[in-house]
Design a protein around this motif. Structure first.
Motif, mmCIF file in Angstrom:
data_model
loop_
_atom_site.group_PDB
_atom_site.id
_atom_site.type_symbol
_atom_site.label_atom_id
_atom_site.label_comp_id
_atom_site.label_asym_id
_atom_site.label_seq_id
_atom_site.Cartn_x
_atom_site.Cartn_y
_atom_site.Cartn_z
ATOM 1 N N VAL A 1 0.852 -1.183 0.000
ATOM 2 C CA VAL A 1 0.000 0.000 0.000
ATOM 3 C C VAL A 1 0.894 1.241 0.000
ATOM 4 C CG1 VAL A 1 -1.790 1.254 1.258
ATOM 5 C CG2 VAL A 1 -1.805 -1.260 1.238
ATOM 6 N N ALA A 2 0.760 2.060 -1.025
ATOM 7 C CA ALA A 2 1.652 3.211 -1.204
ATOM 8 C C ALA A 2 1.658 4.144 0.006
ATOM 9 C CB ALA A 2 1.256 3.983 -2.461
ATOM 10 N N GLU A 3 0.507 4.359 0.646
ATOM 11 C CA GLU A 3 0.422 5.274 1.779
ATOM 12 C C GLU A 3 1.187 4.773 3.006
ATOM 13 O OE1 GLU A 3 -2.173 4.171 0.066
ATOM 14 O OE2 GLU A 3 -3.148 5.929 -0.797
ATOM 15 N N PHE A 4 1.537 3.490 3.024
ATOM 16 C CA PHE A 4 2.287 2.921 4.155
ATOM 17 C C PHE A 4 3.793 3.174 4.035
ATOM 18 C CE2 PHE A 4 4.386 -0.675 6.359
ATOM 19 C CZ PHE A 4 3.917 -0.435 7.636
ATOM 20 N N ALA A 5 4.270 3.555 2.867
ATOM 21 C CA ALA A 5 5.708 3.715 2.604
ATOM 22 C C ALA A 5 6.447 4.557 3.651
ATOM 23 C CB ALA A 5 5.935 4.276 1.203
ATOM 24 N N PRO A 6 5.914 5.698 4.116
ATOM 25 C CA PRO A 6 6.659 6.497 5.098
ATOM 26 C C PRO A 6 6.847 5.790 6.450
ATOM 27 C CG PRO A 6 4.888 7.806 4.109
ATOM 28 C CD PRO A 6 4.690 6.385 3.674
ATOM 29 N N TYR A 7 6.069 4.761 6.721
ATOM 30 C CA TYR A 7 6.122 4.086 8.026
ATOM 31 C C TYR A 7 6.858 2.749 7.974
ATOM 32 C CZ TYR A 7 2.403 7.476 8.345
ATOM 33 O OH TYR A 7 1.679 8.637 8.275
ATOM 34 N N ARG A 8 7.223 2.331 6.790
ATOM 35 C CA ARG A 8 7.836 1.009 6.594
ATOM 36 C C ARG A 8 9.088 0.812 7.444
ATOM 37 N NH1 ARG A 8 8.892 -1.794 0.780
ATOM 38 N NH2 ARG A 8 9.641 -3.773 1.592
ATOM 39 N N GLU A 9 10.000 1.753 7.391
ATOM 40 C CA GLU A 9 11.282 1.605 8.095
ATOM 41 C C GLU A 9 11.143 1.689 9.611
ATOM 42 O OE1 GLU A 9 14.137 0.669 6.610
ATOM 43 O OE2 GLU A 9 12.923 0.557 4.790
ATOM 44 N N GLU A 10 10.169 2.410 10.101
ATOM 45 C CA GLU A 10 10.039 2.607 11.548
ATOM 46 C C GLU A 10 9.075 1.639 12.224
ATOM 47 O OE1 GLU A 10 6.905 6.032 12.437
ATOM 48 O OE2 GLU A 10 8.380 6.671 10.927
ATOM 49 N N PHE A 11 8.419 0.774 11.467
ATOM 50 C CA PHE A 11 7.370 -0.071 12.015
ATOM 51 C C PHE A 11 7.857 -0.928 13.184
ATOM 52 C CE2 PHE A 11 4.253 -3.522 12.158
ATOM 53 C CZ PHE A 11 3.066 -2.809 12.094
ATOM 54 N N PHE A 12 9.083 -1.417 13.113
ATOM 55 C CA PHE A 12 9.614 -2.272 14.173
ATOM 56 C C PHE A 12 10.638 -1.577 15.075
ATOM 57 C CE2 PHE A 12 8.216 -5.559 11.079
ATOM 58 C CZ PHE A 12 7.262 -6.146 11.890
ATOM 59 N N GLU A 13 10.862 -0.284 14.892
ATOM 60 C CA GLU A 13 11.769 0.433 15.793
ATOM 61 C C GLU A 13 11.192 0.506 17.202
ATOM 62 O OE1 GLU A 13 12.610 4.223 14.034
ATOM 63 O OE2 GLU A 13 13.826 3.332 12.440
ATOM 64 N N GLU A 14 9.878 0.571 17.283
ATOM 65 C CA GLU A 14 9.119 0.521 18.524
ATOM 66 C C GLU A 14 7.769 -0.097 18.183
ATOM 67 O OE1 GLU A 14 8.842 4.609 19.742
ATOM 68 O OE2 GLU A 14 7.361 5.084 18.235
ATOM 69 N N VAL A 15 6.975 -0.422 19.196
ATOM 70 C CA VAL A 15 5.630 -0.906 18.908
ATOM 71 C C VAL A 15 4.924 0.228 18.180
ATOM 72 C CG1 VAL A 15 3.464 -1.746 19.871
ATOM 73 C CG2 VAL A 15 5.632 -2.453 20.896
ATOM 74 N N PHE A 16 4.458 -0.050 16.980
ATOM 75 C CA PHE A 16 3.965 1.000 16.096
ATOM 76 C C PHE A 16 2.816 1.779 16.729
ATOM 77 C CE2 PHE A 16 1.537 2.637 12.431
ATOM 78 C CZ PHE A 16 2.534 3.396 11.856
#
Length: 192
Positions: free
Chosen positions: A167-182
């Protein structure tokens, strides 16, 4: 697209879960090399009948059961997730120990190269089952299986967070999703 892989099994201790406000978590840590993950959420439905027919349906979502098969859970991780004490590489299991609540995350690889990413937000694990077999002429791996029961957070009633990199709108969150509980509330803030 179909899920064709599993990777990045991580966890984070749940520190606070107030009835109002936000839940807070400790640092995200690696869990164990993942082999399989089965997630099943209990649901019960009831139908209301009147005037000789169904007029309403109500569905109640219950607990989520997680069944994991992993290579080997490191002793430090095992002690932490079960609320047991580890001393010099030894865990003496105490019946009175209560495991802490924690969040568990993982990624499923999709056949198109994207990923489905998941956080289960509040749960506890039971003591894993172990199996040992004698050596034979051909090597046979013995894996660990562990089950967890996950429920909704008190703070916002969220029990599962799922993202999809297709999903294109998810792209900005891809890298940070597992840095902390989203923190899904950041989805409400425009990206600058």
């Amino acid at each position: 697209m179909a899920i064709v892989g599993l990777r990045n099994l991580v966890y984070a201790p749940l520190l606070t879960d107030p009835s109002e406000g936000k839940a807070t978590y400790g640092a995200v840590k690696p869990f164990a090399p993942a082999i399989t993950a089965g997630v099943e959420t209990a649901q019960e439905s009831a139908t209301q009948y009147a005037d000789n027919g169904p007029i309403d349906v109500m569905t109640q979502i219950g607990e989520t059961t997680l069944s994991l098969t992993v290579d080997e859970i490191p002793m430090e991780v095992l002690a932490e997730i079960l609320g047991q004490e580890i001393k010099k590489g030894v865990i003496a299991y105490k019946q009175s120990a209560v495991g802490p609540y924690l969040a568990l995350g993982f990624a499923g690889n999709k056949s198109d190269g994207n990923e489905r990413v998941v956080w289960l937000t509040k749960g506890r694990f039971s003591i894993p089952s172990d199996e040992w077999n004698t050596k034979t002429d051909s090597p046979e791996f013995q894996n660990q299986e562990i089950e967890g029961t996950f429920i909704r957070r008190d703070a916002d009633e969220v029990f599962k967070i799922v993202g999809d990199t297709a999903v294109a709108e998810f792209a900005p969150y891809r890298e940070e999703f597992f840095e902390e509980v989203f923190d899904y509330t950041k989805l409400d803030t425009p990206i600058v």
